[in-house]
Design a protein around this motif. Structure first.
Motif, PDB file in Angstrom:
ATOM      1  N   LYS A  15      28.023  37.169  36.960  1.00  0.00           N
ATOM      2  CA  LYS A  15      27.811  38.129  36.064  1.00  0.00           C
ATOM      3  C   LYS A  15      27.677  39.570  36.725  1.00  0.00           C
ATOM      4  CE  LYS A  15      26.132  35.326  32.307  1.00  0.00           C
ATOM      5  NZ  LYS A  15      25.242  35.012  31.259  1.00  0.00           N
ATOM      6  N   PHE A  16      28.114  40.496  36.500  1.00  0.00           N
ATOM      7  CA  PHE A  16      28.153  41.985  37.208  1.00  0.00           C
ATOM      8  C   PHE A  16      27.514  42.776  36.421  1.00  0.00           C
ATOM      9  CE2 PHE A  16      31.731  39.759  38.767  1.00  0.00           C
ATOM     10  CZ  PHE A  16      31.702  40.201  40.357  1.00  0.00           C
ATOM     11  N   GLU A  17      26.736  43.746  36.951  1.00  0.00           N
ATOM     12  CA  GLU A  17      26.263  44.736  36.104  1.00  0.00           C
ATOM     13  C   GLU A  17      26.288  46.295  37.114  1.00  0.00           C
ATOM     14  OE1 GLU A  17      21.722  46.167  34.100  1.00  0.00           O
ATOM     15  OE2 GLU A  17      22.377  43.925  34.835  1.00  0.00           O
ATOM     16  N   GLY A  18      26.694  47.052  36.664  1.00  0.00           N
ATOM     17  CA  GLY A  18      26.845  48.469  37.375  1.00  0.00           C
ATOM     18  C   GLY A  18      28.336  48.713  37.794  1.00  0.00           C
ATOM     19  N   ARG A  19      28.412  49.133  38.998  1.00  0.00           N
ATOM     20  CA  ARG A  19      29.703  49.610  39.471  1.00  0.00           C
ATOM     21  C   ARG A  19      30.196  48.659  40.539  1.00  0.00           C
ATOM     22  NH1 ARG A  19      30.512  55.502  38.732  1.00  0.00           N
ATOM     23  NH2 ARG A  19      31.600  55.310  40.800  1.00  0.00           N
ATOM     24  N   LEU A  20      31.485  48.445  40.501  1.00  0.00           N
ATOM     25  CA  LEU A  20      31.990  47.842  41.471  1.00  0.00           C
ATOM     26  C   LEU A  20      33.149  48.699  42.299  1.00  0.00           C
ATOM     27  CD1 LEU A  20      32.505  45.136  43.314  1.00  0.00           C
ATOM     28  CD2 LEU A  20      34.327  44.296  41.596  1.00  0.00           C
ATOM     29  N   ASP A  21      32.556  49.196  43.326  1.00  0.00           N
ATOM     30  CA  ASP A  21      33.362  50.460  43.923  1.00  0.00           C
ATOM     31  C   ASP A  21      33.296  50.340  45.492  1.00  0.00           C
ATOM     32  OD1 ASP A  21      30.526  51.113  44.937  1.00  0.00           O
ATOM     33  OD2 ASP A  21      30.521  52.725  43.258  1.00  0.00           O
ATOM     34  N   THR A  22      33.446  51.494  46.193  1.00  0.00           N
ATOM     35  CA  THR A  22      33.404  51.372  47.663  1.00  0.00           C
ATOM     36  C   THR A  22      32.432  51.096  48.368  1.00  0.00           C
ATOM     37  OG1 THR A  22      35.214  52.938  47.735  1.00  0.00           O
ATOM     38  CG2 THR A  22      34.349  52.628  49.786  1.00  0.00           C
ATOM     39  N   VAL A  23      31.229  51.431  47.645  1.00  0.00           N
ATOM     40  CA  VAL A  23      29.900  50.817  48.219  1.00  0.00           C
ATOM     41  C   VAL A  23      29.518  49.425  48.087  1.00  0.00           C
ATOM     42  CG1 VAL A  23      27.503  51.496  48.040  1.00  0.00           C
ATOM     43  CG2 VAL A  23      29.194  53.341  48.024  1.00  0.00           C
ATOM     44  N   THR A  24      29.611  49.111  46.765  1.00  0.00           N
ATOM     45  CA  THR A  24      29.117  47.842  46.437  1.00  0.00           C
ATOM     46  C   THR A  24      30.194  46.547  46.914  1.00  0.00           C
ATOM     47  OG1 THR A  24      30.192  47.921  44.212  1.00  0.00           O
ATOM     48  CG2 THR A  24      27.882  48.633  44.831  1.00  0.00           C
ATOM     49  N   SER A  25      31.591  46.882  46.977  1.00  0.00           N
ATOM     50  CA  SER A  25      32.499  46.009  47.317  1.00  0.00           C
ATOM     51  C   SER A  25      32.295  44.895  48.386  1.00  0.00           C
ATOM     52  CB  SER A  25      34.054  46.537  47.153  1.00  0.00           C
ATOM     53  OG  SER A  25      34.418  47.134  46.144  1.00  0.00           O
ATOM     54  N   ALA A  55      38.718  49.660  45.609  1.00  0.00           N
ATOM     55  CA  ALA A  55      38.101  48.716  46.400  1.00  0.00           C
ATOM     56  C   ALA A  55      37.754  47.503  45.656  1.00  0.00           C
ATOM     57  CB  ALA A  55      36.850  49.472  47.050  1.00  0.00           C
ATOM     58  N   GLY A  56      37.202  47.540  44.482  1.00  0.00           N
ATOM     59  CA  GLY A  56      36.950  46.526  43.741  1.00  0.00           C
ATOM     60  C   GLY A  56      37.955  45.626  43.337  1.00  0.00           C
ATOM     61  N   LEU A  57      39.072  46.219  43.049  1.00  0.00           N
ATOM     62  CA  LEU A  57      40.415  45.554  42.601  1.00  0.00           C
ATOM     63  C   LEU A  57      40.748  44.665  43.720  1.00  0.00           C
ATOM     64  CD1 LEU A  57      42.329  48.458  40.670  1.00  0.00           C
ATOM     65  CD2 LEU A  57      41.649  46.273  39.807  1.00  0.00           C
ATOM     66  N   ARG A  58      40.709  45.142  44.932  1.00  0.00           N
ATOM     67  CA  ARG A  58      41.082  44.595  46.363  1.00  0.00           C
ATOM     68  C   ARG A  58      40.357  43.282  46.472  1.00  0.00           C
ATOM     69  NH1 ARG A  58      39.056  43.754  50.857  1.00  0.00           N
ATOM     70  NH2 ARG A  58      37.567  45.114  50.740  1.00  0.00           N
ATOM     71  N   VAL A  59      38.999  43.347  46.235  1.00  0.00           N
ATOM     72  CA  VAL A  59      38.147  42.088  46.322  1.00  0.00           C
ATOM     73  C   VAL A  59      38.466  41.272  45.290  1.00  0.00           C
ATOM     74  CG1 VAL A  59      35.706  41.276  46.276  1.00  0.00           C
ATOM     75  CG2 VAL A  59      36.453  43.444  47.229  1.00  0.00           C
ATOM     76  N   ILE A  60      38.853  41.634  44.077  1.00  0.00           N
ATOM     77  CA  ILE A  60      38.980  40.642  42.998  1.00  0.00           C
ATOM     78  C   ILE A  60      40.474  39.896  43.084  1.00  0.00           C
ATOM     79  CG2 ILE A  60      39.741  40.488  40.518  1.00  0.00           C
ATOM     80  CD1 ILE A  60      37.771  42.986  39.946  1.00  0.00           C
ATOM     81  N   GLY A  91      48.414  46.720  36.774  1.00  0.00           N
ATOM     82  CA  GLY A  91      49.276  45.331  36.581  1.00  0.00           C
ATOM     83  C   GLY A  91      48.469  44.137  36.857  1.00  0.00           C
ATOM     84  N   PHE A  92      47.075  44.132  37.132  1.00  0.00           N
ATOM     85  CA  PHE A  92      46.082  43.346  37.095  1.00  0.00           C
ATOM     86  C   PHE A  92      46.300  42.480  35.888  1.00  0.00           C
ATOM     87  CE2 PHE A  92      45.290  44.963  41.201  1.00  0.00           C
ATOM     88  CZ  PHE A  92      44.320  44.261  41.731  1.00  0.00           C
ATOM     89  N   SER A  93      46.488  43.106  34.834  1.00  0.00           N
ATOM     90  CA  SER A  93      46.657  42.277  33.604  1.00  0.00           C
ATOM     91  C   SER A  93      47.507  41.104  33.420  1.00  0.00           C
ATOM     92  CB  SER A  93      46.656  43.158  32.348  1.00  0.00           C
ATOM     93  OG  SER A  93      45.499  43.981  32.114  1.00  0.00           O
ATOM     94  N   SER A  94      48.577  41.301  34.125  1.00  0.00           N
ATOM     95  CA  SER A  94      49.596  40.259  34.203  1.00  0.00           C
ATOM     96  C   SER A  94      49.411  39.184  35.409  1.00  0.00           C
ATOM     97  CB  SER A  94      51.069  40.724  34.332  1.00  0.00           C
ATOM     98  OG  SER A  94      50.959  41.548  35.679  1.00  0.00           O
ATOM     99  N   ILE A  95      48.555  39.472  36.303  1.00  0.00           N
ATOM    100  CA  ILE A  95      48.138  38.663  37.618  1.00  0.00           C
ATOM    101  C   ILE A  95      46.932  37.736  37.281  1.00  0.00           C
ATOM    102  CG2 ILE A  95      47.503  38.484  39.872  1.00  0.00           C
ATOM    103  CD1 ILE A  95      48.829  41.154  40.171  1.00  0.00           C
ATOM    104  N   LEU A  96      45.951  38.325  36.536  1.00  0.00           N
ATOM    105  CA  LEU A  96      44.799  37.475  36.470  1.00  0.00           C
ATOM    106  C   LEU A  96      44.448  36.867  35.192  1.00  0.00           C
ATOM    107  CD1 LEU A  96      42.185  40.332  37.393  1.00  0.00           C
ATOM    108  CD2 LEU A  96      43.172  38.573  38.924  1.00  0.00           C
TER     109      LEU A  96
END
Length: 99
Positions: A15-25, A55-60, A91-96
């Motif tokens: 469960k995530f809370e906040g921002r998934l970005d360059t700093v937190t990825s 950056a968050g998308l890359r980790v996902i 396009g992640f909607s069609s992948i995930l």
């Protein structure tokens, strides 16, 4: 960003809370290594995720690919409209597997 992890019979939910970005990825990427090694069923709960960067998308995407290659799956749940828009535009909607 903060995240909490629960394991319910082999299914790990993060469960995530906040921002998934360059700093937190990198923090998430590091935390996922042992999780993906131990289970094949992972769910990301984005109910309280406020922002998602490339950056968050890359980790996902990396987690999705690793789990899929191992015969597992990544599920994304409780996606708000901001994150859903990012998934749609990239396009992640069609992948995930989004529920």
């Amino acid at each position: 960003m903060n995240f909490t992890t629960t394991n319910d019979g082999g299914k790990v939910t993060i469960k995530f809370e906040g921002r998934l970005d360059t700093v937190t990825s990198p923090q998430l990427e590091e935390a996922l290594v042992p999780i993906i090694a131990e289970t094949k069923d992972v769910a990301f709960d984005f109910a309280k995720l406020e922002y998602l960067s490339s950056a968050g998308l890359r980790v996902i995407l990396s987690a999705h690919k690793k789990l899929k290659a191992a015969g597992g799956r990544l599920t994304v749940a409780n996606v708000n409209s901001v994150v859903k828009n990012v998934f749609d535009l990239t396009g992640f909607s069609s992948i995930l597997n989004i529920i």
